[in-house]
Design a protein around this motif. Structure first.
Motif, short mmCIF file in Angstrom:
data_model
loop_
_atom_site.label_atom_id
_atom_site.label_comp_id
_atom_site.label_asym_id
_atom_site.label_seq_id
_atom_site.Cartn_x
_atom_site.Cartn_y
_atom_site.Cartn_z
N ALA A 231 36.18 42.17 48.67
CA ALA A 231 35.25 41.93 47.56
C ALA A 231 35.43 43.01 46.49
CB ALA A 231 33.82 41.92 48.07
N GLY A 233 38.10 44.76 45.89
CA GLY A 233 39.40 44.53 45.25
C GLY A 233 39.33 43.38 44.26
N THR A 234 38.61 42.31 44.63
CA THR A 234 38.49 41.16 43.74
C THR A 234 37.73 41.54 42.48
OG1 THR A 234 38.45 39.73 45.69
CG2 THR A 234 37.68 38.77 43.61
N ALA A 235 36.63 42.29 42.63
CA ALA A 235 35.85 42.72 41.47
C ALA A 235 36.69 43.60 40.55
CB ALA A 235 34.60 43.47 41.93
N ASN A 236 37.45 44.53 41.14
CA ASN A 236 38.31 45.39 40.32
C ASN A 236 39.36 44.58 39.57
OD1 ASN A 236 36.97 47.66 41.14
ND2 ASN A 236 38.41 48.14 42.77
N MET A 237 39.95 43.60 40.26
CA MET A 237 40.98 42.79 39.63
C MET A 237 40.41 42.00 38.45
SD MET A 237 43.23 39.66 41.29
CE MET A 237 41.85 38.52 41.34
N ILE A 238 39.23 41.43 38.63
CA ILE A 238 38.65 40.62 37.55
C ILE A 238 38.30 41.50 36.36
CG2 ILE A 238 36.70 39.15 36.91
CD1 ILE A 238 36.72 38.11 39.78
N ARG B 126 46.80 41.04 40.92
CA ARG B 126 47.11 41.71 39.65
C ARG B 126 48.53 41.47 39.21
NH1 ARG B 126 44.17 47.33 38.59
NH2 ARG B 126 42.23 46.87 39.66
N ASP B 207 41.35 45.50 49.92
CA ASP B 207 41.54 45.59 48.47
C ASP B 207 43.01 45.53 48.07
OD1 ASP B 207 41.65 47.97 49.84
OD2 ASP B 207 41.11 49.20 48.13
N SER B 210 44.25 41.60 46.54
CA SER B 210 44.24 41.30 45.11
C SER B 210 45.01 42.36 44.33
CB SER B 210 42.81 41.18 44.59
OG SER B 210 42.10 42.37 44.85
N THR B 234 32.88 36.34 45.38
CA THR B 234 32.78 37.49 44.48
C THR B 234 33.20 37.09 43.07
OG1 THR B 234 33.29 38.95 46.34
CG2 THR B 234 33.54 39.88 44.14
N ILE B 238 30.77 37.20 39.71
CA ILE B 238 31.06 38.00 38.53
C ILE B 238 31.11 37.10 37.29
CG2 ILE B 238 32.79 39.46 37.40
CD1 ILE B 238 33.49 40.53 40.18
#
Lengths: 338, 338
Positions: A231, A233-238, B126, B207, B210, B234, B238
Motif C-alpha cells: 500500500a 509503495g502504491t501510494a508513493n507511485m501514484i 514506476r 513496496d 510498484s 489504495t 487516493i
C-alpha cells in the motif's frame, strides 16, 4: 539513540509533545554527551525531562538475538527497563524493530494466554483510520494466534480510537466461508462464537482495508507486512505519477499552483507521519516503535499514540478480553490435538 | 456468457481485437439466441467469427466442483474444449475464476513437473509493468511450488514482455536471508542455484512491486491475492481523495480543469483495463481470465495478452525451462523427505 537521524529528531518531537500533553514527563535514555547539547536552548523542555545516561546503543542492523545478549548497557534496554520498573508507563523507540521486540518480550513478558505479541499499525482509509495487525512480528500464524490478534486489536480500537464496539474482519482471499487457509477458517469459527465488545464481520479482502469496511483488520504477520508495504509503495507511485504528470506541461504546472490547497489536503490525508509507528500488543507493558525514518512530526505522533495507550489502559483491557475467549480457545486446542 | 455485463462486452471487445490482429479468428461459445443479435450490425466481425451454441452457462457464484461435475453443456466448458481439441489456441473468459481453473485443469491438464497452476497478473510500476504470481490460485504454497512460479513467470516475461533475461524476486517481509517463512527461504536456496534465462535478485518487499525493482515477483496465492487487492484499494482511495479535494473549492475545480491533461495522463497510467486479466500458467494450453467487471476495452486487453501468449509459445518455453530445474527440485524433495 536509534532511527536514521539520531536523537535530534527525538528531542524536537519531545518539544511538540510537551505542549500537547502538559502533564507528561519524559525519561530520555542515551549518550549524555550527545543528548545534553540538544537540550541546551530548551530550558522549558529540560524541566520536564530526566536524562539517563546509557553508554551504548543498539545498531539498526544488529541481530535481535545478539542485541538481547550483549545489550544490557544500551539506551533501548534501559528504556524498556524503566517500564518494567514502573518508572515509566510507556517506552518509545525509533531503533531496531527486532531488537526492540526481543528486549520487550524478555523484560516485560508476554500477557498470559498470548503466544506471541503482534505489531499493529494505523491505516488511513476512506472513512478515517483502521487498525491492522499483525504487520510483521510473526511469519507463521495459527488460528488461535489470529484470535489473539482480534482480541488485542479490538481492545486497542476501543481504547485509542474511542470506538465502543469496533467491527473486526479477518483478511482473506474472498468473502465466502470456503475460501482461505486453515488458520483463517479456524479463527473465523471461533470469532463467530465469542462474546466480546466487538462485532465480527467475517472475512474481508485486500481492497476492504483502505475502503474502511471494518475498524480492525486481522491477518498474519507475513501477509500484513507485505500488504502494508504494498500500500505504501502504491501510494508513493501514484504521487510520483501525479507530480510528474503535472510538471510535464505548462498547463499542468499552472493548474497545480491554482489547486495547491487541494493537493495539500491530499498530502495531509496520506501523510504517513500522522499514523507513524508500530504498536506492540500482547506485552505486559506499552511499547511503541516509531519508523526509523520519522522526523519530529512523525515521532511526536508515535508519542501521542503511546500516551493515549497508557491513559486508556490498553494492557488491562486486553487482559480482561482475553479471559472472555480463553474457554473457547482451549476447546479449539483440544479439537486440534484430538 | 460470463462477467458482470454479459456477452455484449465480449462482442464489442472482439470488434476492437479484430482491427488489432487481422489474422486472428474467433470461436464464440454461448447461447446462440443471445449472441446472434449482437452481431447483427457487425458483418465484418461476423466474417471472422464462428458462433458455437452452448445451451448453458456457469453462474458467477457457482462452486467450482459443481460446475466441473454438471457443466459439460456450458459455454465455458466448450471454450476450453476447443483448446483441448486444438481448434483454438487460447481460451478467454470473464466468468467464474474457480470454475475456469477447475475446468482448465481437468480438460487441458497440468504441465509435467508442475504441482498446481498459478494465476499471474500484470502490475503497473514506476518503470512500466511487472508480472506478479500467484495472485490467487493456491492458498498454501511450498518452496518447490514457488520455484515453479518463478520458472513460469520468467518464461511469461520473456515471451510476452519481450525481456531477454528477466529479473526475478521472491516477495518477503525483509531483504535479509534470515527473514521469512520456510517456503520462501527454501525457494531462495534453489533459485540461487539454477541455470535459467533469468536473473534471480533474492527477496523483495511489498513496496518493491510498484517500485519496479524486478520484472517478476513470486509469491504464494494467499499473499499475492491480498497484495493485489490492497494495491487496487489504495489506488482507488487516493483517486477518490484527489477528486474530492479538487471538488471542495473553486480554486481546486479551476486548477483541475486547467491541468486536465495531466489528470488524464495519470488516469491512463493507472487504468486497470490496460493490464486486465489473470493469466493461467502451468496448464497444457493458454487460458486467460478477464475481470468480471471489465468493459470492452478491458476485455480487448485480455484478448491481446492471450494472443501474445499463443504467438510467443509461452507453454513450450515453460516446459523447456522446467526441464532445467527438475534435477535440482528432486534433490530438494529428497532433502525434505530425509
Amino acid at each position: 539513540m536509534g532511527g536514521d537521524s539520531g536523537p535530534g529528531v527525538v528531542v524536537a518531537a519531545l518539544g511538540r509533545s510537551m505542549l500537547r500533553h502538559p502533564s507528561v514527563r519524559f525519561l530520555v535514555h542515551g549518550d549524555e554527551s550527545r543528548l545534553k547539547p540538544l537540550f541546551a536552548k530548551r530550558a522549558k523542555l529540560l524541566a520536564r525531562v530526566e536524562i539517563r545516561h546509557a553508554a551504548e546503543a543498539v545498531r539498526m542492523d544488529e541481530k535481535p538475538s545478539i542485541a538481547l545478549r550483549r545489550g544490557r548497557n544500551t539506551s533501548m534496554w534501559h528504556a524498556i527497563q524503566s517500564v518494567q520498573k514502573k518508572e515509566a508507563e510507556v517506552a518509545i523507540s525509533a531503533g531496531n524493530t527486532g531488537a526492540l521486540m526481543a528486549m520487550s518480550m524478555f523484560q516485560l513478558g508476554v500477557l498470559p494466554g498470548i503466544e506471541r505479541p503482534a505489531i499493529a499499525a494505523l491505516w488511513p482509509t476512506r472513512r478515517g483510520q483502521s487498525v491492522v495487525l499483525d504487520v510483521g512480528a510473526n511469519v507463521g500464524t495459527s488460528a488461535a494466534q489470529l484470535v489473539d490478534f482480534a482480541v488485542m486489536g479490538e481492545a486497542f480500537a476501543r481504547a485509542v480510537l474511542g470506538l465502543e464496539k469496533p467491527t473486526v474482519g479477518l483478511l482473506n482471499v474472498g468473502a465466502e466461508d470456503v475460501k482461505g487457509n486453515e488458520a483463517v477458517k479456524g479463527a473465523a469459527g471461533i470469532l463467530r462464537d465469542v462474546t466480546l465488545p466487538m462485532e465480527f464481520k467475517g472475512f474481508v479482502e485486500g481492497d476492504d482495508i483502505s475502503g474502511g469496511e471494518v475498524d480492525v483488520v486481522v491477518t498474519d504477520g507475513f501477509t500484513g507486512n507485505i500488504a502494508l508495504k504494498t500500500a505504501e509503495g502504491t501510494a508513493n507511485m501514484i504521487m510520483h505519477f501525479l507530480r510528474s504528470a503535472l510538471r510535464r506541461s505548462l498547463l499542468g504546472r499552472i493548474g497545480a499552483v491554482i489547486a495547491s490547497g487541494a493537493f495539500r489536503t491530499l498530502r495531509r490525508k496520506l501523510d504517513p507521519r500522522a499514523a507513524n509507528g508500530g504498536i506492540f500488543l500482547g506485552l505486559n507493558g506499552v511499547v511503541v516503535k516509531s519508523h526509523g525514518g520519522a522526523d519530529a512530526l512523525g515521532f511526536a505522533s508515535a508519542l501521542d499514540m503511546a500516551i493515549d495507550m497508557a491513559r486508556a489502559g490498553v494492557v488491562s483491557r486486553i487482559v480482561s478480553d482475553l479471559a472472555g475467549v480463553s474457554g473457547k480457545m482451549s476447546r479449539l486446542e483440544g479439537a486440534a490435538a484430538s
